[in-house]
Design an enzyme around this catalytic site. Sequence first.
Site, PDB file in Angstrom:
ATOM      1  N   ASP A 168       0.846  -1.185   0.000  1.00  0.00           N
ATOM      2  CA  ASP A 168       0.000   0.000   0.000  1.00  0.00           C
ATOM      3  C   ASP A 168       0.891   1.248   0.000  1.00  0.00           C
ATOM      4  O   ASP A 168       1.889   1.319   0.722  1.00  0.00           O
ATOM      5  CB  ASP A 168      -0.920  -0.007   1.229  1.00  0.00           C
ATOM      6  CG  ASP A 168      -2.054   0.989   1.100  1.00  0.00           C
ATOM      7  OD1 ASP A 168      -3.209   0.545   0.970  1.00  0.00           O
ATOM      8  OD2 ASP A 168      -1.785   2.216   1.120  1.00  0.00           O
ATOM      9  N   ASN A 199     -12.945  -3.283   2.667  1.00  0.00           N
ATOM     10  CA  ASN A 199     -13.841  -2.144   2.870  1.00  0.00           C
ATOM     11  C   ASN A 199     -14.864  -2.115   1.749  1.00  0.00           C
ATOM     12  O   ASN A 199     -14.511  -2.285   0.582  1.00  0.00           O
ATOM     13  CB  ASN A 199     -13.057  -0.822   2.849  1.00  0.00           C
ATOM     14  CG  ASN A 199     -12.150  -0.670   4.062  1.00  0.00           C
ATOM     15  OD1 ASN A 199     -12.519  -1.054   5.173  1.00  0.00           O
ATOM     16  ND2 ASN A 199     -10.963  -0.127   3.857  1.00  0.00           N
ATOM     17  N   THR A 219     -12.106   3.773  -1.020  1.00  0.00           N
ATOM     18  CA  THR A 219     -11.727   4.844  -1.949  1.00  0.00           C
ATOM     19  C   THR A 219     -11.428   4.321  -3.346  1.00  0.00           C
ATOM     20  O   THR A 219     -11.493   5.073  -4.314  1.00  0.00           O
ATOM     21  CB  THR A 219     -10.484   5.608  -1.433  1.00  0.00           C
ATOM     22  OG1 THR A 219      -9.429   4.676  -1.224  1.00  0.00           O
ATOM     23  CG2 THR A 219     -10.788   6.345  -0.141  1.00  0.00           C
ATOM     24  N   HIS A 263     -10.504  -5.236  -3.183  1.00  0.00           N
ATOM     25  CA  HIS A 263      -9.159  -5.529  -2.683  1.00  0.00           C
ATOM     26  C   HIS A 263      -9.229  -5.907  -1.219  1.00  0.00           C
ATOM     27  O   HIS A 263     -10.124  -5.477  -0.492  1.00  0.00           O
ATOM     28  CB  HIS A 263      -8.227  -4.312  -2.859  1.00  0.00           C
ATOM     29  CG  HIS A 263      -8.783  -3.038  -2.325  1.00  0.00           C
ATOM     30  ND1 HIS A 263      -9.713  -2.277  -3.013  1.00  0.00           N
ATOM     31  CD2 HIS A 263      -8.572  -2.389  -1.154  1.00  0.00           C
ATOM     32  CE1 HIS A 263     -10.019  -1.212  -2.294  1.00  0.00           C
ATOM     33  NE2 HIS A 263      -9.344  -1.258  -1.148  1.00  0.00           N
ATOM     34  N   HIS A 319      -7.052  -5.727   2.260  1.00  0.00           N
ATOM     35  CA  HIS A 319      -5.895  -5.172   2.960  1.00  0.00           C
ATOM     36  C   HIS A 319      -5.306  -6.289   3.827  1.00  0.00           C
ATOM     37  O   HIS A 319      -6.055  -6.964   4.546  1.00  0.00           O
ATOM     38  CB  HIS A 319      -6.313  -4.035   3.894  1.00  0.00           C
ATOM     39  CG  HIS A 319      -6.888  -2.844   3.188  1.00  0.00           C
ATOM     40  ND1 HIS A 319      -6.152  -1.719   2.921  1.00  0.00           N
ATOM     41  CD2 HIS A 319      -8.130  -2.599   2.691  1.00  0.00           C
ATOM     42  CE1 HIS A 319      -6.912  -0.824   2.303  1.00  0.00           C
ATOM     43  NE2 HIS A 319      -8.127  -1.337   2.148  1.00  0.00           N
TER      44      HIS A 319
HETATM   45  P1  5GP Z   1      -9.766   1.438   0.424  1.00  0.00           P
HETATM   46  O1  5GP Z   1      -9.883   2.617   1.333  1.00  0.00           O
HETATM   47  O2  5GP Z   1     -10.467   1.648  -0.900  1.00  0.00           O
HETATM   48  O3  5GP Z   1     -10.164   0.136   1.078  1.00  0.00           O
HETATM   49  O4  5GP Z   1      -8.211   1.291   0.167  1.00  0.00           O
HETATM   50  C1  5GP Z   1      -7.532   1.753  -0.938  1.00  0.00           C
HETATM   51  C2  5GP Z   1      -6.070   1.703  -0.599  1.00  0.00           C
HETATM   52  O5  5GP Z   1      -5.330   1.843  -1.792  1.00  0.00           O
HETATM   53  C3  5GP Z   1      -5.592   2.786   0.365  1.00  0.00           C
HETATM   54  O6  5GP Z   1      -5.038   2.187   1.529  1.00  0.00           O
HETATM   55  C4  5GP Z   1      -4.563   3.566  -0.443  1.00  0.00           C
HETATM   56  O7  5GP Z   1      -3.460   3.980   0.329  1.00  0.00           O
HETATM   57  C5  5GP Z   1      -4.161   2.574  -1.516  1.00  0.00           C
HETATM   58  N1  5GP Z   1      -3.766   3.175  -2.785  1.00  0.00           N
HETATM   59  C6  5GP Z   1      -4.429   4.151  -3.471  1.00  0.00           C
HETATM   60  N2  5GP Z   1      -3.776   4.434  -4.615  1.00  0.00           N
HETATM   61  C7  5GP Z   1      -2.685   3.632  -4.651  1.00  0.00           C
HETATM   62  C8  5GP Z   1      -1.603   3.470  -5.585  1.00  0.00           C
HETATM   63  O8  5GP Z   1      -1.535   4.116  -6.637  1.00  0.00           O
HETATM   64  N3  5GP Z   1      -0.661   2.544  -5.284  1.00  0.00           N
HETATM   65  C9  5GP Z   1      -0.713   1.793  -4.148  1.00  0.00           C
HETATM   66  N4  5GP Z   1       0.287   0.917  -3.946  1.00  0.00           N
HETATM   67  N5  5GP Z   1      -1.694   1.925  -3.244  1.00  0.00           N
HETATM   68  C10 5GP Z   1      -2.667   2.825  -3.489  1.00  0.00           C
END
Ligand code: 5GP
Length: 110
Positions: A30, A86, A94, A99, A101
């Site tokens: 991440d 999430n 977001t 995905h 985590h």
């Molecule tokens: P969500 O909040 O949707 O469950 O998690 C999305 C995750 O993707 C966040 O923890 C954020 O830091 C990560 N993320 C967003 N854009 C990128 C990216 O371009 N590269 C990587 N490696 N992680 C990303």
Amino acid sequence: MDNCIFCKIVAGEIPSAKVYEDDKMLVFKDIEPKAKVHLLCVPKEHFAFLSEADDKRAALIGSMLQTVGAHYKEWGLEEGYRVVINQGENAGQTVMHLHMHLLGGEVLGW
Ligand code: 5GP
Ligand code: ZN
């Protein structure tokens, strides 16, 4: 899927710190880690939500979890880890590409 950041990472159009890849999924670090080890486990097929999982996708998610269970020690998660998915606004999702985590590398608060 156009304009999906994780599809672009899967396609290699955006770089990522990859730790694992097979025909179904990708695991990478991440970009804004919320724990000492924070990995994202992403299916190569684009779909946004767990609630879109038909039988085929449910099998894919099962196989992703099985792969995590087989490889976590190679990824710095040998002392334990948490798996989080999430969905939606209240959970703070977001990126609209499913995905998981994987969090660990230290003792996690709740
Ligand atoms: P969500 O909040 O949707 O469950 O998690 C999305 C995750 O993707 C966040 O923890 C954020 O830091 C990560 N993320 C967003 N854009 C990128 C990216 O371009 N590269 C990587 N490696 N992680 C990303
Ligand atoms: Zn996508």
